[in-house]
Design an enzyme around this catalytic site. Structure first.
Site, PDB file in Angstrom:
ATOM      1  N   ASP A   1       0.885  -1.239   0.067  1.00 37.71           N
ATOM      2  CA  ASP A   1      -0.051   0.054  -0.064  1.00 37.71           C
ATOM      3  C   ASP A   1       0.919   1.270   0.084  1.00 37.71           C
ATOM      4  O   ASP A   1       1.834   1.570   1.046  1.00 37.71           O
ATOM      5  CB  ASP A   1      -0.869  -0.077   1.181  1.00 37.71           C
ATOM      6  CG  ASP A   1      -1.942   1.002   0.973  1.00 37.71           C
ATOM      7  OD1 ASP A   1      -1.776   2.206   1.258  1.00 37.71           O
ATOM      8  OD2 ASP A   1      -3.273   0.558   0.981  1.00 37.71           O
TER       9      ASP A   1
ATOM     10  N   ASN B   1      -2.065  12.783  -4.762  1.00 31.63           N
ATOM     11  CA  ASN B   1      -2.999  13.339  -5.751  1.00 31.63           C
ATOM     12  C   ASN B   1      -3.165  14.554  -5.607  1.00 31.63           C
ATOM     13  O   ASN B   1      -3.570  15.219  -6.426  1.00 31.63           O
ATOM     14  CB  ASN B   1      -4.303  12.242  -5.620  1.00 31.63           C
ATOM     15  CG  ASN B   1      -3.928  11.130  -6.678  1.00 31.63           C
ATOM     16  OD1 ASN B   1      -3.165  10.975  -7.541  1.00 31.63           O
ATOM     17  ND2 ASN B   1      -4.830  10.021  -6.296  1.00 31.63           N
TER      18      ASN B   1
ATOM     19  N   HIS C   1      -3.870  14.200 -10.328  1.00 33.03           N
ATOM     20  CA  HIS C   1      -4.131  12.475 -10.650  1.00 33.03           C
ATOM     21  C   HIS C   1      -3.116  12.259 -11.575  1.00 33.03           C
ATOM     22  O   HIS C   1      -2.760  10.919 -11.654  1.00 33.03           O
ATOM     23  CB  HIS C   1      -5.450  12.538 -11.100  1.00 33.03           C
ATOM     24  CG  HIS C   1      -6.479  12.530  -9.993  1.00 33.03           C
ATOM     25  ND1 HIS C   1      -6.720  11.513  -8.723  1.00 33.03           N
ATOM     26  CD2 HIS C   1      -7.295  13.548  -9.598  1.00 33.03           C
ATOM     27  CE1 HIS C   1      -7.614  11.965  -8.104  1.00 33.03           C
ATOM     28  NE2 HIS C   1      -7.982  13.106  -8.467  1.00 33.03           N
TER      29      HIS C   1
ATOM     30  N   ASP D   1      -1.191   8.867 -11.280  1.00 34.20           N
ATOM     31  CA  ASP D   1      -1.027   7.657 -12.199  1.00 34.20           C
ATOM     32  C   ASP D   1       0.295   7.133 -12.518  1.00 34.20           C
ATOM     33  O   ASP D   1       0.689   6.052 -12.485  1.00 34.20           O
ATOM     34  CB  ASP D   1      -1.816   7.955 -13.488  1.00 34.20           C
ATOM     35  CG  ASP D   1      -3.237   8.002 -13.345  1.00 34.20           C
ATOM     36  OD1 ASP D   1      -3.834   7.524 -12.059  1.00 34.20           O
ATOM     37  OD2 ASP D   1      -3.986   8.460 -14.009  1.00 34.20           O
TER      38      ASP D   1
ATOM     39  N   GLU E   1      -4.624   2.182  -4.625  1.00 32.64           N
ATOM     40  CA  GLU E   1      -2.898   2.281  -4.475  1.00 32.64           C
ATOM     41  C   GLU E   1      -2.578   0.873  -3.833  1.00 32.64           C
ATOM     42  O   GLU E   1      -1.321   0.857  -3.510  1.00 32.64           O
ATOM     43  CB  GLU E   1      -2.528   3.447  -3.442  1.00 32.64           C
ATOM     44  CG  GLU E   1      -2.851   3.174  -2.136  1.00 32.64           C
ATOM     45  CD  GLU E   1      -4.170   3.877  -1.713  1.00 32.64           C
ATOM     46  OE1 GLU E   1      -4.540   4.226  -0.841  1.00 32.64           O
ATOM     47  OE2 GLU E   1      -4.867   4.039  -2.961  1.00 32.64           O
TER      48      GLU E   1
END
Length: 410
Positions: A257, A265, A270, A274, A300
Site C-alpha cells: 500500500d 494526488n 491525478h 497515475d 494504490e
C-alpha cells in the site's frame, strides 16, 4: 483438352475462392486485421489467375499465360506471408516472389513439350509454400496441440495432394500429354475447393480464438499498469496454489500500500498519481521472479503471491520497499517521498488465498500503525475468515453487525 466437367469444376473453385477472399478482405477492414487482408487478397489474386487460365487456355499467348501462372504462385506466397503477419512477424518479400521467379525460370528453360516436368515444378513450389504455411501456424505456442492441429493439417494435406501424382504419376501415365489430361486434373479441382473452404475455416477459427483471448485478457488486466486486476490475480493465484499444493510447497502473499498516496494526488494532480502507480508496478515486477504473481487489487493497493516460505517472502518485500524508496521521483515542486508499507503472510501447502490475504492485510495494518515505510510479517494465520473479519471490525471501530474488510489507511 480439358473436359467440360473439369473446366466447370475449376470455375466453381475460383468463384468459391473469390467469394471467400472478398469476405476476408471485408472482415479484415472491419476488424482492422492485416492478416485477414493478406489472406483475402491472396484468395482474390489466386482465383483471378486460375479463372483466366481456365477460361482462356492458350489464347492469351505464351507470355501472358506465363504471367498468369506467376500471379498464382505470388498468391501462394501471400498465403504463407499472411500466416507470418498473423503471428506478428514481418512479411518475407523475397520469399513472396521467389516461387513465381522459380516458375518463370523453369518454364522458360524447359522444353515446351515437357508438360509433366513443368507440372512437377509447379506442384513442388505450391507444396513448399503449403509446408511453410503449416510451419508458421504450427509454431504458434499460445494454443494447445489439440486446438492447433487443424491449422497444421489443412495445408499439409494440400501439399500432399499436389505431390501425390508427382510421386506415383510415372507409374500411371508415362506419357506427358496423357498425364495432363488424367483424372488428377479433376482431383486438383475438387481439392482446390476443399482447401479453400478448409483454410478459411481454420483462419476464422484462429482469429476468433485470438479475439476471445484478447477480451479475456482485457477483463483480467488493469489498464493503467498492465498488471493483473483483482479478478485476474485471484484466478491466477488459485491455479498457482493448487499447483504448489500438489508438490507440498508453501506459498507467501504480500500486500503493498503506497504511503500517503491521497496527498500525492492532492498536491500534484491525478496524472502524477497515475505515474506513481505505474512506477511502483514496474518496481514490483522487476523485483519479483518470473514465477511469481502480482497484481493491482484496488486503488494504490497491490498484491503478490510467491511460491516460497515466509522468510524468503519477507526478503523480497524488503527489496521492493527499498527500490521504491530510492526511486528518486522529482517534480517541479521538488522531490516526492516514495514509500510503501507491506504486509506479508505465509502458509503451508494448500492454504486458501483469502486466508493469506486476510493475514497479510492484518500485517499491513500493523506496518501502517508502526510508522509506514516498513515490512511486517504476520505471526499466524487466522483460524477462519469470519473470525478475522470480526477482529478487523473491532480493531477499526466498525459497528457490530456490519461485515467486510476495510482498506488500510493511506
Amino acid at each position: 483438352m480439358m473436359s467440360l466437367d473439369s473446366i466447370t469444376l475449376y470455375l466453381v473453385a475460383t468463384m468459391v475462392a473469390a467469394l471467400l477472399g472478398a469476405m476476408m478482405v471485408f472482415f479484415g477492414r472491419q476488424e482492422n486485421s492485416p492478416a485477414l487482408k493478406w489472406w483475402g487478397t491472396a484468395y482474390l489474386l489466386g482465383a483471378s489467375s486460375v479463372a483466366l487460365w481456365t477460361a482462356t487456355g492458350d489464347k492469351l499467348g505464351p507470355h501472358l499465360h506465363l504471367a498468369l501462372n506467376a500471379v498464382g504462385f505470388v498468391a501462394c506466397g501471400m498465403v504463407w506471408n499472411a500466416a507470418r503477419v498473423f503471428h506478428g512477424r514481418k512479411p518475407n518479400w523475397a520469399g513472396l516472389v521467389l516461387g513465381a521467379i522459380a516458375w518463370v525460370a523453369a518454364a522458360t528453360l524447359l522444353d515446351p513439350s515437357a508438360s509433366m516436368l513443368r507440372m512437377i515444378v509447379g506442384a513442388g513450389i505450391v507444396s513448399v509454400y503449403a509446408a511453410l504455411t503449416a510451419s508458421e501456424l504450427w509454431v504458434e505456442r499460445r494454443k494447445s496441440l489439440q486446438r492447433r492441429w487443424p491449422a497444421f493439417v489443412v495445408p499439409v494435406m494440400h501439399g500432399c495432394v499436389l505431390m501425390l501424382p508427382i510421386l506415383i504419376g510415372s507409374f500411371l501415365r508415362p506419357n506427358d500429354a496423357g498425364f495432363s489430361t488424367s483424372v488428377w486434373v479433376t482431383v486438383f479441382a475438387v481439392e482446390l475447393i476443399l482447401y479453400a473452404v478448409g483454410t478459411v475455416f481454420v483462419i476464422f477459427m484462429l482469429v476468433s480464438e485470438r479475439t476471445v483471448t484478447a477480451h479475456r485478457t482485457a477483463a483480467s488486466t488493469d489498464p493503467l499498469t498492465g498488471m493483473l486486476n483483482r479478478r485476474g490475480f485471484s484466478e491466477a493465484c488459485a491455479r498457482m496454489i493448487e499447483r504448489e499444493a500438489k508438490g507440498g510447497r508453501p506459498v507467501t502473499v504480500m500486500i503493498f500500500d503506497i504511503d500517503h498516496f491521497k496527498s500525492i494526488n492532492d498536491r500534484f494532480g491525478h496524472p502524477a498519481g497515475d505515474e506513481m502507480l505505474k512506477l511502483f508496478s514496474t518496481i514490483v515486477v522487476n523485483n519479483l521472479r518470473i514465477s511469481d504473481l502480482s497484481g493491482r487489487i484496488g486503488g494504490e493497493e497491490f498484491a503478490a503471491l510467491l511460491p516460497c516460505a515466509l522468510e524468503e517472502g519477507v526478503l523480497v518485500a524488503e527489496r521492493v520497499r527499498e527500490a521504491f524508496e530510492t526511486s528518486g521521483v522529482v517534480v517541479e515542486e521538488g522531490p516526492v517521498d516514495t514509500t510503501v508499507s507491506i504486509g506479508v503472510a505465509g502458509g503451508p501447502a494448500g492454504t486458501e488465498l483469502e486466508v493469506l490475504l486476510a493475514s497479510a492485510d492484518t500485517a499491513l495494518y500493523q506496518a501502517k500503525r508502526g510508522g509506514r515505510n516498513r515490512v511486517e510479517a504476520a505471526e499466524e494465520l487466522p483460524l477462519s475468515l469470519e473470525n478475522w473479519r470480526r477482529q478487523s471490525a473491532a480493531r477499526i471501530g466498525v459497528p457490530k453487525g456490519q461485515s467486510g474488510t476495510q482498506p488500510a489507511t493511506a
